[in-house]
Design a protein around this motif. Sequence first.
Motif, mmCIF file in Angstrom:
data_model
loop_
_atom_site.group_PDB
_atom_site.id
_atom_site.type_symbol
_atom_site.label_atom_id
_atom_site.label_comp_id
_atom_site.label_asym_id
_atom_site.label_seq_id
_atom_site.Cartn_x
_atom_site.Cartn_y
_atom_site.Cartn_z
ATOM 1 N N ILE A 44 0.846 -1.134 0.065
ATOM 2 C CA ILE A 44 -0.021 -0.020 -0.059
ATOM 3 C C ILE A 44 1.016 1.238 -0.009
ATOM 4 C CG2 ILE A 44 -1.956 -1.114 1.082
ATOM 5 C CD1 ILE A 44 -0.918 -0.058 3.607
ATOM 6 N N PRO A 45 0.239 2.294 -0.453
ATOM 7 C CA PRO A 45 1.077 3.500 -0.453
ATOM 8 C C PRO A 45 1.092 4.144 0.952
ATOM 9 C CG PRO A 45 -0.918 4.086 -1.645
ATOM 10 C CD PRO A 45 -0.844 2.641 -1.198
ATOM 11 N N HIS A 46 2.235 4.909 1.263
ATOM 12 C CA HIS A 46 2.256 5.588 2.450
ATOM 13 C C HIS A 46 2.285 7.189 2.331
ATOM 14 C CE1 HIS A 46 3.127 1.855 4.523
ATOM 15 N NE2 HIS A 46 3.705 1.618 3.730
ATOM 16 N N THR A 47 1.757 7.634 3.347
ATOM 17 C CA THR A 47 1.734 9.357 3.291
ATOM 18 C C THR A 47 3.064 9.691 3.874
ATOM 19 O OG1 THR A 47 -0.472 9.332 3.289
ATOM 20 C CG2 THR A 47 0.372 11.469 4.026
ATOM 21 N N ALA A 48 3.970 10.345 3.276
ATOM 22 C CA ALA A 48 5.225 10.882 3.647
ATOM 23 C C ALA A 48 4.972 12.418 4.030
ATOM 24 C CB ALA A 48 6.218 10.706 2.687
ATOM 25 N N PHE A 49 5.553 12.952 5.038
ATOM 26 C CA PHE A 49 5.425 14.557 5.157
ATOM 27 C C PHE A 49 6.766 15.035 4.910
ATOM 28 C CE2 PHE A 49 2.391 12.168 7.993
ATOM 29 C CZ PHE A 49 1.325 12.857 7.666
ATOM 30 N N LYS A 50 6.744 15.923 4.107
ATOM 31 C CA LYS A 50 7.996 16.578 3.859
ATOM 32 C C LYS A 50 8.662 17.486 4.934
ATOM 33 C CE LYS A 50 10.496 18.975 -0.040
ATOM 34 N NZ LYS A 50 10.541 19.619 -1.530
ATOM 35 N N ILE A 51 9.767 17.532 5.385
ATOM 36 C CA ILE A 51 10.203 18.228 6.276
ATOM 37 C C ILE A 51 11.408 19.125 5.533
ATOM 38 C CG2 ILE A 51 11.319 18.533 8.381
ATOM 39 C CD1 ILE A 51 8.663 17.459 8.676
ATOM 40 N N ASP A 52 11.266 20.536 5.399
ATOM 41 C CA ASP A 52 12.276 21.292 4.641
ATOM 42 C C ASP A 52 13.279 21.873 5.900
ATOM 43 O OD1 ASP A 52 11.300 20.825 2.283
ATOM 44 O OD2 ASP A 52 9.566 22.491 2.649
ATOM 45 N N ASP A 53 12.595 22.105 6.928
ATOM 46 C CA ASP A 53 13.616 22.633 8.086
ATOM 47 C C ASP A 53 14.550 21.607 8.747
ATOM 48 O OD1 ASP A 53 14.648 24.571 9.934
ATOM 49 O OD2 ASP A 53 12.822 24.826 10.971
ATOM 50 N N LYS A 54 15.692 21.757 8.613
ATOM 51 C CA LYS A 54 17.062 21.026 9.150
ATOM 52 C C LYS A 54 16.728 21.029 10.660
ATOM 53 C CE LYS A 54 18.795 19.611 5.112
ATOM 54 N NZ LYS A 54 18.856 18.320 4.745
ATOM 55 N N ASP A 55 16.431 22.154 11.197
ATOM 56 C CA ASP A 55 16.480 22.219 12.779
ATOM 57 C C ASP A 55 15.418 21.173 13.098
ATOM 58 O OD1 ASP A 55 18.723 23.967 12.790
ATOM 59 O OD2 ASP A 55 17.443 25.883 12.584
ATOM 60 N N LYS A 56 14.206 21.395 12.611
ATOM 61 C CA LYS A 56 12.771 20.715 13.068
ATOM 62 C C LYS A 56 13.426 19.230 12.901
ATOM 63 C CE LYS A 56 9.851 23.798 13.821
ATOM 64 N NZ LYS A 56 9.346 23.959 15.254
ATOM 65 N N LEU A 57 13.858 18.974 11.936
ATOM 66 C CA LEU A 57 14.330 17.442 11.689
ATOM 67 C C LEU A 57 15.416 16.870 12.753
ATOM 68 C CD1 LEU A 57 13.731 15.170 9.612
ATOM 69 C CD2 LEU A 57 15.998 16.028 8.705
ATOM 70 N N GLU A 58 16.332 17.745 13.146
ATOM 71 C CA GLU A 58 17.376 17.300 14.345
ATOM 72 C C GLU A 58 16.538 17.224 15.578
ATOM 73 O OE1 GLU A 58 20.333 16.139 13.862
ATOM 74 O OE2 GLU A 58 19.902 16.240 11.832
ATOM 75 N N GLN A 59 15.597 18.447 15.725
ATOM 76 C CA GLN A 59 15.097 18.275 16.987
ATOM 77 C C GLN A 59 14.044 17.157 17.222
ATOM 78 O OE1 GLN A 59 12.458 21.967 17.296
ATOM 79 N NE2 GLN A 59 11.985 21.429 19.473
ATOM 80 N N ILE A 60 13.461 16.758 16.169
ATOM 81 C CA ILE A 60 12.650 15.418 16.271
ATOM 82 C C ILE A 60 13.639 14.230 16.370
ATOM 83 C CG2 ILE A 60 11.263 13.770 14.813
ATOM 84 C CD1 ILE A 60 10.183 16.442 13.363
ATOM 85 N N LYS A 61 14.802 14.095 15.818
ATOM 86 C CA LYS A 61 15.687 13.115 15.994
ATOM 87 C C LYS A 61 16.101 13.064 17.573
ATOM 88 C CE LYS A 61 17.230 12.333 11.318
ATOM 89 N NZ LYS A 61 18.338 12.679 10.335
ATOM 90 N N LEU A 62 16.633 14.151 18.036
ATOM 91 C CA LEU A 62 17.102 14.156 19.287
ATOM 92 C C LEU A 62 16.328 14.428 20.341
ATOM 93 C CD1 LEU A 62 20.271 16.105 18.134
ATOM 94 C CD2 LEU A 62 20.043 13.803 18.523
#
Length: 174
Positions: A44-62
């Motif tokens: 099945i296809p999955h919905t992917a949310f595009k994250i443009d902000d690198k700071d938000k991405l690192e904040q989620i990871k950490l």
Amino acid sequence: MNGEVQLVYRKMRYKFLTINDENYIIDQDRRPWLVFFPFAFWMIPHTAFKIDDKDKLEQIKLSKNETKTSYFSALGVGVSLLLANLLKPLMAYLNIQTSVLMNVIILFLFLLLVTFFRFFLSNMNKNSLYNTVKLDHVNTTKLWIRPKSIKYVLAYLFAYFSFSIFSDVNFNFY
């Protein structure tokens, strides 16, 4: 199109996907029925949310705000082990005859409790991510996720059927 999937430490609900230097978050818990049919993940296809902000991405990871979930998990495991050890000597006395209707009611209540707990933890994790990134305001895309080779499918099938067989075996050690 090839991409790299990254697992997130202590956040099994989400996967980070990098395709052509673009970052996406895939929420694996949007379809809870996939727990019962794990092979449907590749179909099945999955919905992917595009994250443009690198700071938000690192904040989620950490982010370290997942401690509430770990406390509930540790508490649940601890209480279960304690009750299992305390009730073991009483198992012979607790072996009572019950009707089929009573067994169905007990099973239904247990399944209702487990389902409620699962959705409660899922909602807590979802709110944690939504506090960091507003997923309603980001671009979405549909992605098909496929394994790299047939070797992964065969290994997954072997593990799935092995666990299924061993979970149905009744071990009597007393």
